[in-house]
Design a protein around this motif. Structure first.
Motif, PDB file in Angstrom:
ATOM      1  N   VAL A  29     -32.265   4.320  36.455  1.00 22.30           N
ATOM      2  CA  VAL A  29     -32.321   5.647  35.837  1.00 22.30           C
ATOM      3  C   VAL A  29     -31.432   6.620  36.592  1.00 22.30           C
ATOM      4  CG1 VAL A  29     -33.820   7.642  35.411  1.00 22.30           C
ATOM      5  CG2 VAL A  29     -34.617   5.350  34.817  1.00 22.30           C
ATOM      6  N   GLU A  30     -31.473   6.565  37.922  1.00 22.62           N
ATOM      7  CA  GLU A  30     -30.633   7.442  38.745  1.00 22.62           C
ATOM      8  C   GLU A  30     -29.154   7.116  38.565  1.00 22.62           C
ATOM      9  OE1 GLU A  30     -30.220   8.828  43.436  1.00 22.62           O
ATOM     10  OE2 GLU A  30     -31.984   7.690  42.768  1.00 22.62           O
ATOM     11  N   THR A  31     -28.840   5.808  38.518  1.00 29.82           N
ATOM     12  CA  THR A  31     -27.445   5.387  38.308  1.00 29.82           C
ATOM     13  C   THR A  31     -26.933   5.857  36.954  1.00 29.82           C
ATOM     14  OG1 THR A  31     -27.731   3.422  39.692  1.00 29.82           O
ATOM     15  CG2 THR A  31     -25.911   3.396  38.134  1.00 29.82           C
ATOM     16  N   LYS A  32     -27.776   5.728  35.936  1.00 31.30           N
ATOM     17  CA  LYS A  32     -27.406   6.175  34.598  1.00 31.30           C
ATOM     18  C   LYS A  32     -27.060   7.653  34.598  1.00 31.30           C
ATOM     19  CE  LYS A  32     -29.636   7.331  30.240  1.00 31.30           C
ATOM     20  NZ  LYS A  32     -30.901   7.330  29.491  1.00 31.30           N
ATOM     21  N   GLN A  33     -27.926   8.461  35.224  1.00 28.98           N
ATOM     22  CA  GLN A  33     -27.692   9.896  35.230  1.00 28.98           C
ATOM     23  C   GLN A  33     -26.418  10.254  35.977  1.00 28.98           C
ATOM     24  OE1 GLN A  33     -29.746  12.057  33.395  1.00 28.98           O
ATOM     25  NE2 GLN A  33     -27.839  13.170  33.722  1.00 28.98           N
ATOM     26  N   GLU A  34     -26.176   9.588  37.102  1.00 34.45           N
ATOM     27  CA  GLU A  34     -24.971   9.864  37.888  1.00 34.45           C
ATOM     28  C   GLU A  34     -23.712   9.555  37.088  1.00 34.45           C
ATOM     29  OE1 GLU A  34     -25.413   7.571  41.402  1.00 34.45           O
ATOM     30  OE2 GLU A  34     -26.709   9.022  42.423  1.00 34.45           O
ATOM     31  N   GLN A  35     -23.705   8.408  36.406  1.00 32.51           N
ATOM     32  CA  GLN A  35     -22.517   8.011  35.648  1.00 32.51           C
ATOM     33  C   GLN A  35     -22.292   8.910  34.443  1.00 32.51           C
ATOM     34  OE1 GLN A  35     -21.595   3.836  35.141  1.00 32.51           O
ATOM     35  NE2 GLN A  35     -23.191   3.229  36.579  1.00 32.51           N
ATOM     36  N   LEU A  36     -23.386   9.297  33.767  1.00 31.93           N
ATOM     37  CA  LEU A  36     -23.238  10.185  32.612  1.00 31.93           C
ATOM     38  C   LEU A  36     -22.803  11.580  33.056  1.00 31.93           C
ATOM     39  CD1 LEU A  36     -26.299   9.166  30.383  1.00 31.93           C
ATOM     40  CD2 LEU A  36     -23.914   8.425  30.195  1.00 31.93           C
ATOM     41  N   ASP A  37     -23.305  12.052  34.196  1.00 34.51           N
ATOM     42  CA  ASP A  37     -22.862  13.344  34.729  1.00 34.51           C
ATOM     43  C   ASP A  37     -21.373  13.319  35.049  1.00 34.51           C
ATOM     44  OD1 ASP A  37     -25.356  14.479  34.546  1.00 34.51           O
ATOM     45  OD2 ASP A  37     -25.884  14.186  36.647  1.00 34.51           O
ATOM     46  N   HIS A  38     -20.913  12.180  35.584  1.00 34.58           N
ATOM     47  CA  HIS A  38     -19.493  12.041  35.922  1.00 34.58           C
ATOM     48  C   HIS A  38     -18.627  12.164  34.662  1.00 34.58           C
ATOM     49  CE1 HIS A  38     -15.932  10.753  38.056  1.00 34.58           C
ATOM     50  NE2 HIS A  38     -15.763   9.741  37.242  1.00 34.58           N
ATOM     51  N   ILE A  39     -19.064  11.550  33.576  1.00 30.23           N
ATOM     52  CA  ILE A  39     -18.312  11.644  32.317  1.00 30.23           C
ATOM     53  C   ILE A  39     -18.381  13.061  31.758  1.00 30.23           C
ATOM     54  CG2 ILE A  39     -18.085  10.753  29.966  1.00 30.23           C
ATOM     55  CD1 ILE A  39     -19.353   8.142  30.962  1.00 30.23           C
ATOM     56  N   ASP A  40     -19.559  13.698  31.861  1.00 28.64           N
ATOM     57  CA  ASP A  40     -19.690  15.083  31.393  1.00 28.64           C
ATOM     58  C   ASP A  40     -18.725  16.005  32.124  1.00 28.64           C
ATOM     59  OD1 ASP A  40     -21.560  14.808  29.390  1.00 28.64           O
ATOM     60  OD2 ASP A  40     -23.283  15.085  30.705  1.00 28.64           O
ATOM     61  N   ASN A  41     -18.576  15.802  33.419  1.00 30.18           N
ATOM     62  CA  ASN A  41     -17.637  16.619  34.191  1.00 30.18           C
ATOM     63  C   ASN A  41     -16.198  16.391  33.738  1.00 30.18           C
ATOM     64  OD1 ASN A  41     -19.659  17.752  35.768  1.00 30.18           O
ATOM     65  ND2 ASN A  41     -19.509  16.189  37.358  1.00 30.18           N
ATOM     66  N   LYS A  42     -15.868  15.134  33.417  1.00 30.54           N
ATOM     67  CA  LYS A  42     -14.528  14.823  32.903  1.00 30.54           C
ATOM     68  C   LYS A  42     -14.276  15.527  31.576  1.00 30.54           C
ATOM     69  CE  LYS A  42     -12.939  10.447  34.806  1.00 30.54           C
ATOM     70  NZ  LYS A  42     -12.488   9.091  34.440  1.00 30.54           N
ATOM     71  N   ILE A  43     -15.304  15.532  30.715  1.00 29.56           N
ATOM     72  CA  ILE A  43     -15.185  16.173  29.399  1.00 29.56           C
ATOM     73  C   ILE A  43     -14.985  17.674  29.551  1.00 29.56           C
ATOM     74  CG2 ILE A  43     -16.503  16.764  27.318  1.00 29.56           C
ATOM     75  CD1 ILE A  43     -17.690  13.910  27.447  1.00 29.56           C
ATOM     76  N   THR A  44     -15.775  18.294  30.434  1.00 29.77           N
ATOM     77  CA  THR A  44     -15.640  19.735  30.661  1.00 29.77           C
ATOM     78  C   THR A  44     -14.259  20.075  31.201  1.00 29.77           C
ATOM     79  OG1 THR A  44     -18.010  19.946  31.109  1.00 29.77           O
ATOM     80  CG2 THR A  44     -16.588  21.721  31.907  1.00 29.77           C
ATOM     81  N   ASP A  45     -13.773  19.274  32.143  1.00 25.81           N
ATOM     82  CA  ASP A  45     -12.441  19.499  32.705  1.00 25.81           C
ATOM     83  C   ASP A  45     -11.366  19.382  31.629  1.00 25.81           C
ATOM     84  OD1 ASP A  45     -10.644  19.784  35.076  1.00 25.81           O
ATOM     85  OD2 ASP A  45      -9.997  17.787  34.449  1.00 25.81           O
ATOM     86  N   LEU A  46     -11.502  18.388  30.745  1.00 23.41           N
ATOM     87  CA  LEU A  46     -10.536  18.202  29.664  1.00 23.41           C
ATOM     88  C   LEU A  46     -10.548  19.398  28.713  1.00 23.41           C
ATOM     89  CD1 LEU A  46      -8.530  16.429  28.066  1.00 23.41           C
ATOM     90  CD2 LEU A  46     -10.511  15.373  26.934  1.00 23.41           C
ATOM     91  N   LEU A  47     -11.727  19.887  28.361  1.00 24.72           N
ATOM     92  CA  LEU A  47     -11.828  21.039  27.459  1.00 24.72           C
ATOM     93  C   LEU A  47     -11.196  22.277  28.082  1.00 24.72           C
ATOM     94  CD1 LEU A  47     -15.458  20.583  26.058  1.00 24.72           C
ATOM     95  CD2 LEU A  47     -13.305  20.137  24.867  1.00 24.72           C
ATOM     96  N   HIS A  48     -11.369  22.455  29.386  1.00 19.26           N
ATOM     97  CA  HIS A  48     -10.720  23.584  30.059  1.00 19.26           C
ATOM     98  C   HIS A  48      -9.197  23.472  29.958  1.00 19.26           C
ATOM     99  CE1 HIS A  48     -13.733  26.142  31.857  1.00 19.26           C
ATOM    100  NE2 HIS A  48     -14.420  25.106  32.299  1.00 19.26           N
ATOM    101  N   LYS A  49      -8.672  22.283  30.192  1.00 18.69           N
ATOM    102  CA  LYS A  49      -7.221  22.089  30.147  1.00 18.69           C
ATOM    103  C   LYS A  49      -6.679  22.330  28.737  1.00 18.69           C
ATOM    104  CE  LYS A  49      -6.991  18.752  33.965  1.00 18.69           C
ATOM    105  NZ  LYS A  49      -6.805  17.334  34.346  1.00 18.69           N
ATOM    106  N   LEU A  50      -7.375  21.800  27.721  1.00 23.52           N
ATOM    107  CA  LEU A  50      -6.903  21.939  26.343  1.00 23.52           C
ATOM    108  C   LEU A  50      -7.030  23.373  25.845  1.00 23.52           C
ATOM    109  CD1 LEU A  50      -8.301  18.636  24.767  1.00 23.52           C
ATOM    110  CD2 LEU A  50      -5.945  19.136  25.451  1.00 23.52           C
ATOM    111  N   SER A  51      -8.105  24.061  26.225  1.00 20.47           N
ATOM    112  CA  SER A  51      -8.256  25.460  25.789  1.00 20.47           C
ATOM    113  C   SER A  51      -7.212  26.342  26.464  1.00 20.47           C
ATOM    114  CB  SER A  51      -9.673  25.962  26.101  1.00 20.47           C
ATOM    115  OG  SER A  51      -9.965  25.872  27.480  1.00 20.47           O
TER     116      SER A  51
END
Length: 311
Positions: free
Chosen positions: A216-238
């Motif tokens: 469960v902890e590993t799942k959350q860590e990996q999904l958080d990592h992807i969420d951060n990538k998505i947020t960073d991408l949206l900042h760059k595109l905006s």
């Protein structure tokens, strides 16, 4: 030692979120009334046993921001609910933030606990500081008060149509361009497949066991990592979108407001999942505040039901 302190605070923040959420909806169910933020802060945040008062109150602020967003969307979609996340974001407002003369940022904690100290690269004191848990440790984000600087060089008006395949289609009268959402869709696809894979592993373990907790902890860590990538991408595109508007002499934009479209349309299971993960709200907000900081006037235009006629 610093990370242990942040872990303890972040876990307590997650527990407080769930407690606030539980009693908010319990009050709605039992007394048929919305509990005010002031009452909730007095009930659950004042004198918190782990979190400093301001940080505890900011957890309530996060929850009521989510409730407000849900109400703004005519109570469609899922309201904020209890989370299975082990950690929650910690937020300090300017009252609990001090930049010392030696370049160290001091974040206040409960009396008797060591303050959180961070070597700070900037010379100005931030207005708010957030610390979030990721797979690589903790990430610090700071917000500064910034005055808009008019960078516009023309008087063109642009229309921005938000989409799933192309994040934005922009028309400026004599010119048009699109912002491709392919990389975002790829990240979402990977996120969904990873989540399904890890959920399958978790389901095969005994709930509450060491192995189950680790997964469960590993799942959350990996999904958080992807969420951060998505947020960073949206900042760059905006940011790229606003720069292209400025290059074309745009001083005003109209952004299509498609809130609620995901609740009105049924395109089947696969497409519905893509629509529910469509980052239009976050992307539109990023464009809006970046455009305003550059001196561009922004207006939201209702697009209710138009996508049924022209998907």
């Amino acid at each position: 030692e610093g990370n242990q302190q942040l872990e303890r605070l972040s876990r307590s923040s997650a527990d407080l979120w769930n407690s606030i959420c539980k009693w908010y909806w319990r009050t709605v169910d039992r007394q048929d009334q919305w509990l005010s933020k002031t009452a909730m802060r007095r009930w659950h945040c004042k004198g918190h046993d782990v979190l400093p008062s301001q940080t505890a109150q900011e957890v309530a602020e996060q929850f009521y921001e989510a409730v407000g967003s849900w109400h703004d969307n005519d109570r469609k979609g899922n309201p904020p609910k209890r989370s299975d996340k082990t950690y929650n974001v910690l937020r300090w407002t300017y009252q609990g933030v001090t930049l010392r003369d030696d370049g160290v940022l001091r974040l206040s904690t409960k009396r008797g606990d060591d303050s959180i100290l961070i070597d700070w690269p900037a010379r100005e004191e931030p207005r708010t500081v957030e610390i979030g848990k990721t797979s690589g440790g903790f990430v610090v984000r700071a917000q500064y008060d910034t005055e808009p600087v008019d960078r516009t060089t023309g008087n063109k008006v642009a229309g921005i149509d938000l989409g799933e395949k192309h994040l934005a289609a922009v028309f400026t009268g004599g010119d048009a361009f699109t912002v491709n959402g392919g990389e975002l869709r790829a990240l979402r696809h990977y996120q969904n497949s990873l989540k399904a894979k890890l959920n399958a592993k978790i389901d095969r373990k005994e709930r509450g066991s060491n192995r189950w907790n680790k997964l469960v902890e590993t799942k959350q860590e990996q999904l958080d990592h992807i969420d951060n990538k998505i947020t960073d991408l949206l900042h760059k595109l905006s940011r790229k979108t606003v720069e292209m508007l400025l290059e074309r002499g745009v001083s005003a934009v109209a952004i299509g407001d498609v809130r609620g479209i995901r609740d009105r349309i049924d395109y089947g299971k696969k497409m519905n999942q893509r629509l529910h993960q469509w980052a239009y709200g976050e992307f539109a907000r990023m464009i809006e505040y970046k455009a305003k900081l550059a001196g561009i006037t922004v207006e939201r235009v209702d697009e209710a039901y138009t996508s049924q006629e022209c998907p």
